[in-house]
Design a protein around this motif. Structure first.
Motif, short mmCIF file in Angstrom:
data_model
loop_
_atom_site.label_atom_id
_atom_site.label_comp_id
_atom_site.label_asym_id
_atom_site.label_seq_id
_atom_site.Cartn_x
_atom_site.Cartn_y
_atom_site.Cartn_z
N ARG A 104 0.80 -1.22 0.00
CA ARG A 104 0.00 0.00 0.00
C ARG A 104 0.83 1.27 0.00
O ARG A 104 0.29 2.37 -0.13
CB ARG A 104 -0.96 -0.02 1.19
CG ARG A 104 -1.95 -1.17 1.04
CD ARG A 104 -2.96 -1.25 2.13
NE ARG A 104 -3.74 -0.03 2.21
CZ ARG A 104 -4.50 0.29 3.25
NH1 ARG A 104 -4.58 -0.52 4.27
NH2 ARG A 104 -5.18 1.41 3.26
N ILE A 105 2.17 1.13 0.14
CA ILE A 105 3.06 2.28 0.05
C ILE A 105 4.00 2.04 -1.13
O ILE A 105 4.91 1.23 -1.04
CB ILE A 105 3.87 2.48 1.35
CG1 ILE A 105 2.93 2.65 2.55
CG2 ILE A 105 4.79 3.70 1.20
CD1 ILE A 105 3.65 2.79 3.88
N PRO A 106 3.74 2.70 -2.25
CA PRO A 106 4.59 2.51 -3.43
C PRO A 106 6.05 2.87 -3.14
O PRO A 106 6.34 3.87 -2.50
CB PRO A 106 4.00 3.47 -4.46
CG PRO A 106 2.63 3.78 -3.97
CD PRO A 106 2.67 3.66 -2.48
N GLY A 107 6.95 2.01 -3.59
CA GLY A 107 8.37 2.27 -3.43
C GLY A 107 8.98 1.75 -2.15
O GLY A 107 10.18 1.84 -1.97
N ALA A 108 8.17 1.24 -1.23
CA ALA A 108 8.69 0.70 0.02
C ALA A 108 9.46 -0.59 -0.26
O ALA A 108 9.04 -1.40 -1.09
CB ALA A 108 7.56 0.44 1.01
N TRP A 162 11.88 -2.04 6.93
CA TRP A 162 11.32 -1.40 5.75
C TRP A 162 11.95 -0.05 5.58
O TRP A 162 12.13 0.70 6.55
CB TRP A 162 9.81 -1.24 5.91
CG TRP A 162 9.06 -2.52 5.76
CD1 TRP A 162 8.59 -3.31 6.76
CD2 TRP A 162 8.70 -3.17 4.54
NE1 TRP A 162 7.96 -4.40 6.23
CE2 TRP A 162 8.01 -4.35 4.87
CE3 TRP A 162 8.90 -2.88 3.20
CZ2 TRP A 162 7.52 -5.22 3.92
CZ3 TRP A 162 8.41 -3.74 2.24
CH2 TRP A 162 7.72 -4.91 2.60
N ILE A 163 12.28 0.29 4.34
CA ILE A 163 12.67 1.65 4.00
C ILE A 163 11.60 2.18 3.04
O ILE A 163 11.16 1.49 2.13
CB ILE A 163 14.09 1.73 3.39
CG1 ILE A 163 14.25 0.85 2.16
CG2 ILE A 163 15.13 1.41 4.45
CD1 ILE A 163 15.54 1.10 1.40
N ILE A 164 11.17 3.39 3.32
CA ILE A 164 10.02 3.96 2.62
C ILE A 164 10.45 5.30 2.03
O ILE A 164 11.16 6.08 2.68
CB ILE A 164 8.85 4.18 3.61
CG1 ILE A 164 8.45 2.84 4.23
CG2 ILE A 164 7.65 4.78 2.91
CD1 ILE A 164 8.72 2.73 5.68
N PRO A 165 10.04 5.59 0.78
CA PRO A 165 10.38 6.89 0.20
C PRO A 165 9.93 8.03 1.13
O PRO A 165 8.81 7.99 1.68
CB PRO A 165 9.61 6.92 -1.12
CG PRO A 165 9.41 5.48 -1.46
CD PRO A 165 9.26 4.77 -0.15
#
Length: 64
Positions: free
Chosen positions: A32-36, A43-46
């Motif tokens: 549900r979080i694009p690019g994660a 987790w690394i998230i934009p």
């Protein structure tokens, strides 16, 4: 420049979005979080990611 500068951790994002780190992990694992991305166990998230709508709330429920 470090390539991870454009990313933040689940802990950092949980403070920003005022949700638990577990909820951030859930959003990431469900896509549900694009690019994660999963980096080891974390987790690394934009950094510019937007908070997904929570399906448990009135705003997240569909009319039908």
């Amino acid at each position: 420049m470090n390539p991870l500068d454009d990313y933040c951790t689940a802990k950092e994002l949980s403070k920003k979005w005022n949700v638990s780190t577990r909820m951030i992990s859930y959003y990431c694992s469900e896509g549900r979080i694009p690019g994660a991305k999963l980096l080891g166990k974390n987790w690394i998230i934009p950094a510019d990611a937007e908070k997904p709508i929570d399906g448990r709330t009135k705003e997240g429920k569909s009319d039908g």
